[in-house]
Design a protein around this motif. Sequence first.
Motif, PDB file in Angstrom:
ATOM      1  N   GLY A 198       0.789  -1.227   0.000  1.00 19.08           N
ATOM      2  CA  GLY A 198       0.000   0.000   0.000  1.00 19.08           C
ATOM      3  C   GLY A 198       0.822   1.279   0.000  1.00 19.08           C
ATOM      4  O   GLY A 198       0.318   2.341   0.336  1.00 19.08           O
ATOM      5  N   LYS A 199       2.081   1.213  -0.375  1.00 17.40           N
ATOM      6  CA  LYS A 199       2.913   2.406  -0.434  1.00 17.40           C
ATOM      7  C   LYS A 199       2.596   3.186  -1.710  1.00 17.40           C
ATOM      8  O   LYS A 199       1.869   2.732  -2.590  1.00 17.40           O
ATOM      9  CB  LYS A 199       4.373   2.012  -0.391  1.00 17.40           C
ATOM     10  N   LEU A 200       3.167   4.361  -1.833  1.00 15.42           N
ATOM     11  CA  LEU A 200       2.895   5.233  -2.957  1.00 15.42           C
ATOM     12  C   LEU A 200       3.291   4.586  -4.286  1.00 15.42           C
ATOM     13  O   LEU A 200       2.546   4.651  -5.265  1.00 15.42           O
ATOM     14  CB  LEU A 200       3.635   6.565  -2.791  1.00 15.42           C
ATOM     15  N   GLY A 201       4.425   3.931  -4.330  1.00 16.79           N
ATOM     16  CA  GLY A 201       4.871   3.257  -5.548  1.00 16.79           C
ATOM     17  C   GLY A 201       3.924   2.145  -5.970  1.00 16.79           C
ATOM     18  O   GLY A 201       3.722   1.913  -7.164  1.00 16.79           O
ATOM     19  N   ASP A 202       3.364   1.446  -4.986  1.00 16.69           N
ATOM     20  CA  ASP A 202       2.405   0.382  -5.294  1.00 16.69           C
ATOM     21  C   ASP A 202       1.139   0.950  -5.935  1.00 16.69           C
ATOM     22  O   ASP A 202       0.586   0.354  -6.863  1.00 16.69           O
ATOM     23  CB  ASP A 202       2.048  -0.388  -4.022  1.00 16.69           C
ATOM     24  N   TRP A 203       0.678   2.087  -5.425  1.00 20.57           N
ATOM     25  CA  TRP A 203      -0.515   2.711  -5.992  1.00 20.57           C
ATOM     26  C   TRP A 203      -0.238   3.288  -7.375  1.00 20.57           C
ATOM     27  O   TRP A 203      -1.108   3.244  -8.250  1.00 20.57           O
ATOM     28  CB  TRP A 203      -1.062   3.783  -5.046  1.00 20.57           C
TER      29      TRP A 203
END
Length: 119
Positions: free
Chosen positions: A77-82
């Motif tokens: 759920g980190k920014l890179g994942d989104w």
Amino acid sequence: MRPDEDRPDWVEGSEGRRSALVRVIDRSADRRRKRVAGILAQEAESWSHLLKRTFFLILCILFDGLILTEIPERLGGKLGDWIFYFILLFFVIRWQVSMYDKWFKQDKELAQMIAERLR
């Protein structure tokens, strides 16, 4: 100085306003005829085609909203994942649109014929 000289060049007086209004009305009527023709062309399709289209759209919404959102959740759920999720979502939606156009293409000839009859 005359009163006409204060007006900008694009204001042509009452005759220009009338012709602009006629052009807007004609374009609006043409768009309305095309929309009605498209709707009438869809009404000529079978019920099974309508149900297949509806089922495909429901599956796309469920896949995009439920399945794909698991990706960033499982990755942390980190920014890179989104960001990865939204990039993947963009390409998946492009693929879904191309499949929709391929499988459920409206009969353009029928819609054109109906539009001509509506004139």
